[in-house]
Scaffold this active site. Structure first.
Site, short mmCIF file in Angstrom:
data_model
loop_
_atom_site.label_atom_id
_atom_site.label_comp_id
_atom_site.label_asym_id
_atom_site.label_seq_id
_atom_site.Cartn_x
_atom_site.Cartn_y
_atom_site.Cartn_z
N SER A 134 2.39 1.30 -0.56
CA SER A 134 3.07 0.09 -0.06
C SER A 134 2.21 -1.16 -0.13
O SER A 134 2.73 -2.27 -0.04
CB SER A 134 3.56 0.30 1.37
OG SER A 134 2.49 0.23 2.27
N LYS A 165 -1.27 -2.94 6.98
CA LYS A 165 -0.19 -3.87 6.66
C LYS A 165 -0.64 -5.32 6.89
O LYS A 165 -1.55 -5.59 7.67
CB LYS A 165 1.03 -3.62 7.55
CG LYS A 165 1.78 -2.33 7.26
CD LYS A 165 2.60 -2.42 6.01
CE LYS A 165 3.44 -1.19 5.78
NZ LYS A 165 2.68 -0.05 5.32
#
Length: 198
Positions: A115, A152
């Site tokens: 991701s 993230k």
């Protein structure tokens, strides 16, 4: 191996259990358990013990490289760069810190998932400065719930926190203020360096 090496190094340094324990801010009873093999120090405690004994974490764990050279930090399992996975605290080795990393505590985590591509890829290692707060747009390692860690980009708002992937195939994960408190969602630290494979 750890208990034998720890005991040998402590005696070489002419330190009592009480003195060594005091130097790293722990109880003599806890150190005695480490030396007896009845307990295992966490990664941060290992780093502190190695620093006081002037050896590398790798050597303390039974490795061959005794000298520390540059300060090092243990690589703690993996950190998800996709759907959060359990934060494994198995030590996979250690990596040297850059010379300017003297302003806090650091740890390293291995990227798992896709991701955060194209910048961060599967198997890359990130160096993380431990801190509970983050600024908008910075990349952080975040605990979601009690056992899951993910890497993230962070977007903070008055409504909550959004964890954003750099790979557009992955949707942002939003947590409201109440979810942040209840799960909890907490910042473990800010990613300050990427050690990528070529």
């Amino acid at each position: 191996m750890l208990q034998e090496r720890l005991r040998t190094l402590r005696k070489e340094a002419k330190l009592s259990q009480r003195t060594l324990a005091a130097k790293v801010g722990m109880s003599q009873q806890a150190l005695a358990k480490y030396e007896a093999g009845d307990a295992t120090p966490n990664p941060e405690r290992l780093r502190q013990l190695a620093q006081v004994l002037h050896v590398s974490v790798d050597y303390l764990l039974g490795g061959e490289q005794r000298e520390t050279g540059s300060p090092t930090v243990p690589v703690l399992g993996q950190v998800a760069a996709g759907v959060p996975i359990e934060a494994i605290e198995d030590i996979e080795g250690e990596v040297p810190l850059s010379e300017d990393m003297t302003d806090g505590n650091y740890f390293a985590l291995r990227i798992h998932g896709h991701s955060m591509e194209p910048r961060m890829r599967e198997g890359d290692i990130v160096i993380v400065r431990q801190q509970p707060d983050i600024e908008n747009g910075q990349v952080a390692v975040v605990m979601v719930g009690n056992e899951s860690a993910t890497c993230k980009k962070i977007l903070l708002s008055k409504d909550g926190i959004t964890l954003i992937s750099t790979n557009p195939a992955y949707d942002p994960m939003f947590f409201s203020g109440s979810e942040v408190e209840q799960l909890p969602v907490r910042i473990l630290g800010r990613v300050v360096e990427l050690r990528a494979k070529y």
